[in-house]
Design a protein around this motif. Structure first.
Motif, PDB file in Angstrom:
ATOM      1  N   ASP A 277      57.203  84.683  31.318  1.00 50.15           N
ATOM      2  CA  ASP A 277      56.549  83.570  30.629  1.00 50.15           C
ATOM      3  C   ASP A 277      55.421  82.969  31.467  1.00 50.15           C
ATOM      4  O   ASP A 277      54.370  82.609  30.931  1.00 50.15           O
ATOM      5  N   THR A 278      55.639  82.871  32.781  1.00 52.56           N
ATOM      6  CA  THR A 278      54.600  82.305  33.651  1.00 52.56           C
ATOM      7  C   THR A 278      53.380  83.212  33.684  1.00 52.56           C
ATOM      8  O   THR A 278      52.237  82.743  33.578  1.00 52.56           O
ATOM      9  N   ARG A 279      53.614  84.517  33.805  1.00 49.79           N
ATOM     10  CA  ARG A 279      52.489  85.464  33.842  1.00 49.79           C
ATOM     11  C   ARG A 279      51.756  85.506  32.500  1.00 49.79           C
ATOM     12  O   ARG A 279      50.564  85.794  32.450  1.00 49.79           O
ATOM     13  N   LEU A 280      52.483  85.236  31.425  1.00 47.39           N
ATOM     14  CA  LEU A 280      51.872  85.230  30.100  1.00 47.39           C
ATOM     15  C   LEU A 280      50.962  84.022  29.927  1.00 47.39           C
ATOM     16  O   LEU A 280      49.914  84.100  29.283  1.00 47.39           O
ATOM     17  N   GLU A 281      51.352  82.902  30.523  1.00 47.05           N
ATOM     18  CA  GLU A 281      50.587  81.661  30.393  1.00 47.05           C
ATOM     19  C   GLU A 281      49.341  81.648  31.262  1.00 47.05           C
ATOM     20  O   GLU A 281      48.291  81.159  30.852  1.00 47.05           O
ATOM     21  N   ARG A 282      49.460  82.201  32.458  1.00 46.82           N
ATOM     22  CA  ARG A 282      48.308  82.156  33.369  1.00 46.82           C
ATOM     23  C   ARG A 282      48.385  83.319  34.358  1.00 46.82           C
ATOM     24  O   ARG A 282      49.468  83.815  34.678  1.00 46.82           O
ATOM     25  N   ALA A 283      47.208  83.751  34.797  1.00 49.80           N
ATOM     26  CA  ALA A 283      47.138  84.867  35.735  1.00 49.80           C
ATOM     27  C   ALA A 283      47.409  84.354  37.142  1.00 49.80           C
ATOM     28  O   ALA A 283      46.600  83.611  37.710  1.00 49.80           O
ATOM     29  N   VAL A 284      48.537  84.708  37.695  1.00 46.35           N
ATOM     30  CA  VAL A 284      48.895  84.309  39.055  1.00 46.35           C
ATOM     31  C   VAL A 284      49.421  85.517  39.803  1.00 46.35           C
ATOM     32  O   VAL A 284      49.984  86.441  39.210  1.00 46.35           O
ATOM     33  N   GLU A 285      49.206  85.535  41.119  1.00 44.59           N
ATOM     34  CA  GLU A 285      49.680  86.653  41.920  1.00 44.59           C
ATOM     35  C   GLU A 285      51.184  86.619  42.106  1.00 44.59           C
ATOM     36  O   GLU A 285      51.843  87.651  42.151  1.00 44.59           O
ATOM     37  N   SER A 286      51.730  85.417  42.237  1.00 45.51           N
ATOM     38  CA  SER A 286      53.165  85.292  42.419  1.00 45.51           C
ATOM     39  C   SER A 286      53.682  84.140  41.584  1.00 45.51           C
ATOM     40  O   SER A 286      52.938  83.212  41.244  1.00 45.51           O
ATOM     41  N   VAL A 287      54.953  84.196  41.240  1.00 49.78           N
ATOM     42  CA  VAL A 287      55.587  83.150  40.446  1.00 49.78           C
ATOM     43  C   VAL A 287      56.583  82.424  41.347  1.00 49.78           C
ATOM     44  O   VAL A 287      57.553  83.013  41.813  1.00 49.78           O
ATOM     45  N   VAL A 288      56.303  81.148  41.615  1.00 47.91           N
ATOM     46  CA  VAL A 288      57.154  80.353  42.486  1.00 47.91           C
ATOM     47  C   VAL A 288      57.735  79.196  41.678  1.00 47.91           C
ATOM     48  O   VAL A 288      56.994  78.442  41.040  1.00 47.91           O
ATOM     49  N   VAL A 289      59.050  79.070  41.704  1.00 46.98           N
ATOM     50  CA  VAL A 289      59.737  77.998  40.993  1.00 46.98           C
ATOM     51  C   VAL A 289      60.706  77.321  41.962  1.00 46.98           C
ATOM     52  O   VAL A 289      60.934  77.814  43.072  1.00 46.98           O
ATOM     53  N   SER A 290      61.274  76.225  41.540  1.00 43.77           N
ATOM     54  CA  SER A 290      62.250  75.529  42.376  1.00 43.77           C
ATOM     55  C   SER A 290      63.663  75.940  41.978  1.00 43.77           C
ATOM     56  O   SER A 290      63.892  76.465  40.879  1.00 43.77           O
ATOM     57  N   ALA A 291      64.610  75.672  42.864  1.00 42.64           N
ATOM     58  CA  ALA A 291      66.014  75.950  42.547  1.00 42.64           C
ATOM     59  C   ALA A 291      66.462  75.130  41.350  1.00 42.64           C
ATOM     60  O   ALA A 291      67.261  75.601  40.528  1.00 42.64           O
ATOM     61  N   ASN A 292      65.939  73.907  41.208  1.00 40.70           N
ATOM     62  CA  ASN A 292      66.259  73.071  40.050  1.00 40.70           C
ATOM     63  C   ASN A 292      65.797  73.727  38.759  1.00 40.70           C
ATOM     64  O   ASN A 292      66.508  73.707  37.749  1.00 40.70           O
ATOM     65  N   GLU A 293      64.606  74.312  38.770  1.00 44.94           N
ATOM     66  CA  GLU A 293      64.085  74.969  37.576  1.00 44.94           C
ATOM     67  C   GLU A 293      64.937  76.179  37.212  1.00 44.94           C
ATOM     68  O   GLU A 293      65.181  76.446  36.029  1.00 44.94           O
ATOM     69  N   VAL A 294      65.387  76.923  38.219  1.00 48.54           N
ATOM     70  CA  VAL A 294      66.269  78.065  37.961  1.00 48.54           C
ATOM     71  C   VAL A 294      67.577  77.582  37.354  1.00 48.54           C
ATOM     72  O   VAL A 294      68.082  78.159  36.382  1.00 48.54           O
ATOM     73  N   PHE A 295      68.141  76.511  37.921  1.00 50.91           N
ATOM     74  CA  PHE A 295      69.399  75.959  37.415  1.00 50.91           C
ATOM     75  C   PHE A 295      69.250  75.527  35.957  1.00 50.91           C
ATOM     76  O   PHE A 295      70.106  75.840  35.111  1.00 50.91           O
ATOM     77  N   GLN A 296      68.179  74.825  35.637  1.00 47.85           N
ATOM     78  CA  GLN A 296      67.964  74.357  34.274  1.00 47.85           C
ATOM     79  C   GLN A 296      67.774  75.524  33.312  1.00 47.85           C
ATOM     80  O   GLN A 296      68.269  75.496  32.175  1.00 47.85           O
ATOM     81  N   ALA A 297      67.065  76.556  33.756  1.00 49.13           N
ATOM     82  CA  ALA A 297      66.857  77.729  32.906  1.00 49.13           C
ATOM     83  C   ALA A 297      68.178  78.443  32.628  1.00 49.13           C
ATOM     84  O   ALA A 297      68.430  78.907  31.508  1.00 49.13           O
ATOM     85  N   LEU A 298      69.037  78.533  33.644  1.00 48.10           N
ATOM     86  CA  LEU A 298      70.360  79.121  33.446  1.00 48.10           C
ATOM     87  C   LEU A 298      71.168  78.306  32.444  1.00 48.10           C
ATOM     88  O   LEU A 298      71.818  78.853  31.546  1.00 48.10           O
TER      89      LEU A 298
END
Length: 216
Positions: free
Chosen positions: A106-127
């Protein structure tokens, strides 16, 4: 004990051989050679000079050597249904990898970035949002799962220096992950994720391979 250098690689100069040994050990041990800095950068640069040799060495094991065009990364990916050097993911690891795959996509679809960096909180919420019927992991368990993914070179995980701010820890999702669990379409991802959504009280140690293309 120093084993003899293989006869089919006699053309490789002596100075390059130690680095090539180490590069091959990384590819067979973790499935990935990341050449960002330090000694890893030296290994990567040497390995890049011998891509044909490395690819031919891995081919009898049914491992395909992939060179990332955008970053210093080599990956030995098992040929589906052919390679016997595959790992099995636990149930919890499978759910985490599915969520990380979707976040990367989803991140790569929204914008062109070399790497996708998220927080542990974001991972927890996504789970929690993706698998609503499964009890989300504790901080300790999530850290352990991320550490396993890091050992398999699927993420880079940097725990926050303040133990009370674990949720701000950094999780970099590497491009190796979508190659390990490739989905041709979001529909294919939804089908796999749907297998886990109705589950309640699933055992944490049940093995659940995601696809036949798992990390060596």
């Amino acid at each position: 004990m120093n084993l003899p250098w293989p006869s089919f690689w006699q053309h490789i100069p002596e100075p390059d051989r130690p680095a090539l040994r180490d590069a091959l050990a990384e590819l067979l041990g973790t499935g990935v050679l990341l050449g960002d800095d330090g000694r890893a950068r030296e290994l990567y640069l040497t390995a890049r000079a011998y891509l044909r040799e490395l690819a031919e060495y891995l081919a009898p094991l049914n491992l395909d050597l992939l060179a990332d065009p955008d970053r210093p990364l080599l990956q030995a990916r098992p040929v589906p249904g052919e390679c016997g050097l595959t790992a099995r993911f636990t149930k919890d690891e499978t759910l985490l990898l599915l969520v990380l795959w979707r976040m990367y996509h989803d991140t790569r679809l929204e914008r062109a970035v070399e790497s996708v960096v998220v927080s542990a909180n974001e991972v927890f919420q996504a789970l929690r949002l993706t698998f609503q019927h499964i009890e989300p992991p504790t901080e300790t368990h999530l850290e352990r799962l991320l550490a396993r993914c890091r050992n398999r070179r699927l993420v880079r995980f940097r725990r926050h220096e303040d133990p009370l701010r674990f949720g701000e820890s950094s999780v970099e999702i590497l491009p190796t992950l979508p190659r390990v669990i490739p989905f041709e379409t979001l529909g294919a991802w939804e089908q796999m994720a749907g297998l886990h959504r109705p589950t309640q009280g699933a055992g944490r140690e049940d093995t659940a391979p995601v696809t036949s293309e798992e990390a060596p």
